[in-house]
Design an enzyme around this catalytic site. Structure first.
Site, short mmCIF file in Angstrom:
data_model
loop_
_atom_site.label_atom_id
_atom_site.label_comp_id
_atom_site.label_asym_id
_atom_site.label_seq_id
_atom_site.Cartn_x
_atom_site.Cartn_y
_atom_site.Cartn_z
CG HIS A 119 -13.84 34.11 40.51
ND1 HIS A 119 -12.77 34.68 41.16
CD2 HIS A 119 -14.84 35.01 40.60
CE1 HIS A 119 -13.11 35.88 41.62
NE2 HIS A 119 -14.37 36.10 41.30
CG ASP A 120 -9.84 32.43 41.46
OD1 ASP A 120 -8.96 31.81 40.85
OD2 ASP A 120 -10.39 33.46 41.01
N GLY A 137 -16.05 34.88 45.28
CA GLY A 137 -14.74 34.47 44.80
C GLY A 137 -13.71 34.33 45.89
#
Length: 255
Positions: A119-120, A137
């Site tokens: 994520h991200d 992340g």
């Protein structure tokens, strides 16, 4: 173009020439642009936007909810550019509201089998991630980067443009532009000079970058001290790129 066993949500938007293989699942709020090919058993969840002429191989999971325990079902995004090859078993997760709510992958990238992009993450263009390379992340990966097989990158690290890691490297700090790293924990081992030659860098520019590396790594200077000396030099764009990667580091650089 779409196999009869594929399951496609009515809200998904696919260009007319998108190919979808057997048993693929494309969920709600997915957009796929022209020329992209989705192979058998791929799962794509939204909100995900995929550009032109990508190839996504069997059993890849694209746009899934992230593994961050703080994630509570908020609307988040994944954006993938053009001309990427995403090989079998890759996993790419959407962003979180704790960051900017989006994971981004640029264009002309090769993600080999079983790569993970968490994520991200913001991944540039023209990169290669070899088999089983893993981004935790919030990682930032610049353009032209090569990550060797089984490379792991800690949360919030920044991997500078045109840098390179050897296989089985564990990266816990930022990697400056052009620098090669290896080991667990990662250590710097020169610059990607062969990559520079392949990109057409002049011998003079390569010599200047070699001197920059020696200034940063071989003279016992703190990063701030090396930056001060580099900033006083007459700078070509590639040296400015190296300086910018040092200046932007918040975790400290890999040494």
């Amino acid at each position: 173009m779409i196999h009869p066993t594929a399951i496609i949500d009515p809200s998904a938007v696919l260009a007319p020439d998108v190919k979808v293989g057997p048993y693929a699942v494309i969920g709600a709020n997915v957009e796929i642009d022209s020329g992209t090919e989705i192979n058998a058993h791929v799962v794509i969840k939204g909100h995900t936007r995929i550009g032109r002429n990508n190839r996504i191989f069997q059993f890849a999971s694209v746009g899934e909810d992230c593994q961050d325990l703080k994630y509570a079902g908020e609307t988040t995004w994944l954006e993938i550019g053009d001309n990427n090859v995403i090989r079998e078993g890759c996993t790419i997760h959407r962003g979180t509201t704790q960051d900017t709510s989006i994971t981004k992958i640029g264009s002309n990238n090769l993600l080999m089998a079983y790569v993970h992009v968490a994520h991200d993450c913001i991944v540039g263009s023209n990169i290669i991630m070899a088999n089983n390379a893993t981004l935790a992340g919030h990682v930032r990966v610049g353009d032209g980067v090569i990550l060797g097989g089984f490379t792991t990158v800690h949360q919030f690290c920044v991997i500078g443009d045109y840098s390179m890691s050897a296989a089985h490297t564990a990266i816990f700090k930022d990697v400056p532009a052009f620098v090669m790293v290896s080991g667990n924990p990662a250590k710097a081992h020169g610059m990607n000079f062969e990559g520079m030659r392949r990109r057409g860098y002049s011998p003079e520019l390569i010599r200047e970058l070699r001197q920059c590396y020696k200034l940063i790594y071989r003279q016992g200077l703190r990063t701030s001290e090396a930056l001060g000396r580099l900033e006083s030099m007459e700078k070509q764009p590639e040296i400015e790129l190296l300086i910018d990667s040092l200046r932007a580091s918040t975790r400290g650089i890999t040494r």
